[in-house]
Design a protein around this motif. Structure first.
Motif, PDB file in Angstrom:
ATOM      1  N   ALA A  46     -27.027  11.303 -26.498  1.00 40.81           N
ATOM      2  CA  ALA A  46     -26.991  10.954 -25.069  1.00 40.81           C
ATOM      3  C   ALA A  46     -27.635  12.036 -24.199  1.00 40.81           C
ATOM      4  N   SER A  47     -28.742  12.587 -24.711  1.00 41.84           N
ATOM      5  CA  SER A  47     -29.477  13.637 -23.984  1.00 41.84           C
ATOM      6  C   SER A  47     -28.551  14.748 -23.502  1.00 41.84           C
ATOM      7  N   TRP A  48     -27.976  15.446 -24.502  1.00 35.64           N
ATOM      8  CA  TRP A  48     -27.012  16.526 -24.251  1.00 35.64           C
ATOM      9  C   TRP A  48     -25.784  16.018 -23.515  1.00 35.64           C
ATOM     10  N   TYR A  49     -25.288  14.866 -23.987  1.00 36.79           N
ATOM     11  CA  TYR A  49     -23.970  14.347 -23.574  1.00 36.79           C
ATOM     12  C   TYR A  49     -23.910  13.955 -22.101  1.00 36.79           C
ATOM     13  N   THR A  50     -25.054  13.571 -21.535  1.00 37.04           N
ATOM     14  CA  THR A  50     -25.098  13.211 -20.115  1.00 37.04           C
ATOM     15  C   THR A  50     -25.188  11.699 -19.899  1.00 37.04           C
ATOM     16  N   ALA A  51     -26.156  11.047 -20.563  1.00 37.62           N
ATOM     17  CA  ALA A  51     -26.454   9.629 -20.302  1.00 37.62           C
ATOM     18  C   ALA A  51     -25.501   8.718 -21.074  1.00 37.62           C
ATOM     19  N   MET A  52     -24.215   8.903 -20.852  1.00 41.13           N
ATOM     20  CA  MET A  52     -23.209   8.193 -21.644  1.00 41.13           C
ATOM     21  C   MET A  52     -23.177   6.695 -21.349  1.00 41.13           C
ATOM     22  N   TYR A  53     -23.675   6.280 -20.195  1.00 37.24           N
ATOM     23  CA  TYR A  53     -23.649   4.864 -19.826  1.00 37.24           C
ATOM     24  C   TYR A  53     -24.996   4.198 -20.089  1.00 37.24           C
ATOM     25  N   GLY A  54     -25.853   4.927 -20.804  1.00 41.42           N
ATOM     26  CA  GLY A  54     -27.184   4.433 -21.113  1.00 41.42           C
ATOM     27  C   GLY A  54     -28.201   4.919 -20.102  1.00 41.42           C
ATOM     28  N   HIS A  55     -29.397   5.189 -20.573  1.00 39.85           N
ATOM     29  CA  HIS A  55     -30.470   5.629 -19.677  1.00 39.85           C
ATOM     30  C   HIS A  55     -30.832   4.518 -18.691  1.00 39.85           C
ATOM     31  N   CYS A  56     -31.076   4.929 -17.457  1.00 42.82           N
ATOM     32  CA  CYS A  56     -31.492   4.005 -16.385  1.00 42.82           C
ATOM     33  C   CYS A  56     -30.544   2.811 -16.283  1.00 42.82           C
ATOM     34  N   ASN A  57     -29.274   3.096 -16.326  1.00 44.24           N
ATOM     35  CA  ASN A  57     -28.278   2.021 -16.202  1.00 44.24           C
ATOM     36  C   ASN A  57     -28.512   1.247 -14.902  1.00 44.24           C
ATOM     37  N   PRO A  58     -28.653  -0.076 -14.972  1.00 43.91           N
ATOM     38  CA  PRO A  58     -29.036  -0.843 -13.776  1.00 43.91           C
ATOM     39  C   PRO A  58     -28.003  -0.786 -12.653  1.00 43.91           C
ATOM     40  N   TYR A  59     -26.716  -0.719 -12.995  1.00 44.77           N
ATOM     41  CA  TYR A  59     -25.690  -0.654 -11.944  1.00 44.77           C
ATOM     42  C   TYR A  59     -25.795   0.669 -11.187  1.00 44.77           C
ATOM     43  N   ILE A  60     -25.978   1.763 -11.926  1.00 48.86           N
ATOM     44  CA  ILE A  60     -26.108   3.066 -11.269  1.00 48.86           C
ATOM     45  C   ILE A  60     -27.405   3.137 -10.472  1.00 48.86           C
ATOM     46  N   LEU A  61     -28.481   2.592 -11.017  1.00 50.86           N
ATOM     47  CA  LEU A  61     -29.747   2.550 -10.281  1.00 50.86           C
ATOM     48  C   LEU A  61     -29.595   1.842  -8.940  1.00 50.86           C
ATOM     49  N   GLU A  62     -28.868   0.744  -8.943  1.00 47.80           N
ATOM     50  CA  GLU A  62     -28.640  -0.011  -7.701  1.00 47.80           C
ATOM     51  C   GLU A  62     -27.919   0.849  -6.665  1.00 47.80           C
ATOM     52  N   LYS A  63     -26.891   1.583  -7.110  1.00 42.69           N
ATOM     53  CA  LYS A  63     -26.121   2.434  -6.197  1.00 42.69           C
ATOM     54  C   LYS A  63     -26.973   3.603  -5.683  1.00 42.69           C
ATOM     55  N   VAL A  64     -27.818   4.147  -6.546  1.00 45.20           N
ATOM     56  CA  VAL A  64     -28.705   5.237  -6.141  1.00 45.20           C
ATOM     57  C   VAL A  64     -29.677   4.769  -5.059  1.00 45.20           C
ATOM     58  N   GLN A  65     -30.264   3.603  -5.268  1.00 46.28           N
ATOM     59  CA  GLN A  65     -31.233   3.072  -4.308  1.00 46.28           C
ATOM     60  C   GLN A  65     -30.582   2.817  -2.950  1.00 46.28           C
ATOM     61  N   GLU A  66     -29.374   2.305  -2.971  1.00 43.38           N
ATOM     62  CA  GLU A  66     -28.647   2.078  -1.711  1.00 43.38           C
ATOM     63  C   GLU A  66     -28.412   3.397  -0.979  1.00 43.38           C
ATOM     64  N   GLN A  67     -27.972   4.425  -1.722  1.00 39.80           N
ATOM     65  CA  GLN A  67     -27.652   5.699  -1.093  1.00 39.80           C
ATOM     66  C   GLN A  67     -28.896   6.405  -0.576  1.00 39.80           C
ATOM     67  N   MET A  68     -29.997   6.307  -1.310  1.00 34.48           N
ATOM     68  CA  MET A  68     -31.233   6.986  -0.899  1.00 34.48           C
ATOM     69  C   MET A  68     -31.759   6.466   0.432  1.00 34.48           C
ATOM     70  N   SER A  95     -24.791  21.362  -2.970  1.00 37.28           N
ATOM     71  CA  SER A  95     -23.387  21.005  -3.192  1.00 37.28           C
ATOM     72  C   SER A  95     -23.080  19.631  -2.611  1.00 37.28           C
ATOM     73  N   ALA A  96     -22.444  18.781  -3.420  1.00 40.37           N
ATOM     74  CA  ALA A  96     -22.018  17.446  -2.972  1.00 40.37           C
ATOM     75  C   ALA A  96     -23.175  16.616  -2.435  1.00 40.37           C
ATOM     76  N   ASN A  97     -24.334  16.752  -3.044  1.00 34.81           N
ATOM     77  CA  ASN A  97     -25.469  15.928  -2.622  1.00 34.81           C
ATOM     78  C   ASN A  97     -25.056  14.459  -2.603  1.00 34.81           C
ATOM     79  N   PRO A  98     -25.292  13.732  -1.523  1.00 35.34           N
ATOM     80  CA  PRO A  98     -24.818  12.349  -1.405  1.00 35.34           C
ATOM     81  C   PRO A  98     -25.316  11.426  -2.525  1.00 35.34           C
ATOM     82  N   ILE A  99     -26.559  11.621  -2.946  1.00 35.56           N
ATOM     83  CA  ILE A  99     -27.091  10.773  -4.018  1.00 35.56           C
ATOM     84  C   ILE A  99     -26.357  11.054  -5.322  1.00 35.56           C
ATOM     85  N   ALA A 100     -26.148  12.328  -5.622  1.00 35.79           N
ATOM     86  CA  ALA A 100     -25.428  12.686  -6.843  1.00 35.79           C
ATOM     87  C   ALA A 100     -23.988  12.172  -6.804  1.00 35.79           C
TER      88      ALA A 100
END
Length: 435
Positions: free
Chosen positions: A62-84, A317-322
């Protein structure tokens, strides 16, 4: 000017990514004289990585134990786009925002019950750096000078100086040890040494002013996935509590479901005062880290004196997108689908273990949740030539695994399919023929 730009662009296109990489890039944990080339990855989706030639690789870690929900997970991508489109970045000193507030509420709900406050930073090392500084200043603010940290032998907590001081792997630390803070080490406990470890800890408490004990609960990741039992750690934590030694659980690697529970600390009766989180926190999308703590730790910094405040800050710190990424990741973790996936991987590892653990070239196997490790019965340098031969064998067969010396381990994304898991298992069996 336009013609010059076109010429540069044409030159770049004529070179491969691998050629361009070698000109200027210095990669982490790499002896470039032994292994001079890095593999260019141009796309990732689910549990698969794609290189510039179109070959695919199953991401078994999982790329050093990070991408546990799969790379480019569509649900997370959707939330990122909204926040950006709403808020990209705002300084967190004197300002706040809804994504950070929401994430803090989610984290406090799933963290051990004694955790109350959330402090943001950039990565796992700085999460531990923050925890160590919190512990040292906690005692300072109380008018008590404590300057020693207790840590496990062969633990790893990061590459910044405080975190590195607490780490016991000399391959990482050798040139810098003369500059470290005072750290005393104890062995990881087991049934044979627990009494001696407790005695050693009690002796250190008599001879040193101990501020904190930092530990990776149940699994030491960089130490070849070394595992130990919660009941022995609990005894050590209980002694720390008796002597007001701040306990810091480094859950950078173990957090967010990897051990079979949300946090490794959930297996342990005595809860830590401070917890460090990163890696899967932001699902492989963007860097961010969290250090949580109890109300008691936080209250020690409240004072009319400005000097007792916690003066530690990171620009992002606490970047809104992150924060939005982390919130979406927690939502996914709590779904029935992902909980079932975790259970499926755990059972698949157990079935595989029964077929391979008695192989003559295997010294031992072990498992904690979705983390599975095999010790090969060969003598091999941690980053030596033989290790790279095994690494290359995996890559040539479309499997992205990174052996830690003679230890092969799997820590796959929760979205990995049964077919992909079976391919990893088969390739591990095949690699035994070349060692």
């Amino acid at each position: 000017m336009i013609n010059s730009t076109k010429k540069i662009s044409s030159t770049i296109k004529a070179e491969t990514l691998k050629q361009r990489d070698k000109k200027h890039l210095w990669h982490p944990l790499t002896q470039h004289k032994i292994h001079p080339e890095a593999l260019p990855i141009v796309k990732a989706k689910g549990a698969l990585l794609y290189d510039e030639n179109g070959a695919t690789y199953i991401d078994g870690i999982a790329s050093w134990y990070t991408a546990m929900y799969g790379h480019c997970n569509p649900y997370i991508l959707e939330k990122v786009q909204e926040q950006m489109q709403q808020l990209d970045q705002i300084v967190f000193a004197g300002f706040t925002h809804e994504p950070a507030i929401r994430l803090s509420e989610q984290l406090i709900r799933i963290l051990p019950d004694n955790q109350e406050k959330i402090f943001f930073s950039d990565n796992g090392s700085t999460a531990n750096e923050v925890g160590i500084k919190m512990a040292l200043q906690y005692h300072f603010n109380k008018g008590e000078k404590r300057n020693t940290i207790i840590a496990f032998e062969d633990g790893f907590h990061g590459d910044t100086f405080g975190a590195m001081s607490a780490s016991g792997l000399s391959v990482y630390n050798g040139p810098f040890e003369d500059f470290f803070i005072d750290v005393q080490r104890i062995p990881t406990p087991n049934s044979e040494n627990i009494d001696a470890v407790i005695k050693q800890l009690q002796e250190y408490n008599k001879t040193h002013k101990i501020a904190a004990f930092i530990y990776e609960p149940l699994v030491q990741g960089a130490n070849a996935m070394h595992m130990y039992e919660s009941k022995y750690l609990d005894q050590i934590l209980s002694i720390c509590k008796e002597h007001h030694i701040i306990t810091i659980a480094d859950e950078v690697m173990t957090g967010f479901g990897k051990t079979g529970k949300t946090f490794a600390s959930d297996y342990i009766e005595t809860k830590p005062d401070i917890i460090s989180l990163s890696k899967a926190l932001t699902a492989g999308f963007v860097p961010m880290a969290v250090t949580s703590c109890t109300q008691e730790i936080y209250d020690a910094f409240l004072d009319d004196s400005i000097g007792k405040a916690f003066f530690h800050a990171h620009t992002y710190s606490a970047n809104p997108i992150a924060c939005s990424v982390a919130s979406a990741a927690i939502e996914l973790l709590e779904t029935e689908e992902f909980q079932n996936n975790i259970g499926r991987i755990i059972h698949a590892h157990k079935r595989f273990d029964t077929t391979i653990k008695n192989h003559p070239k295997i010294k031992s196997t072990r498992q904690q949740g979705v983390i599975y490790a095999i010790d090969l019965d060969i003598d091999m340098n941690r980053y030596g030539k033989k290790r790279y031969e095994i690494f290359d064998h995996f890559m040539n067969n479309g499997i992205a695994l990174r052996p830690l010396g003679s230890t092969i381990y799997i820590l796959p994304p929760y979205v990995i399919t049964e077919e992909q898991l079976q391919k990893i298992y088969k390739t591990i069996i095949d690699v035994l023929d070349i060692v």
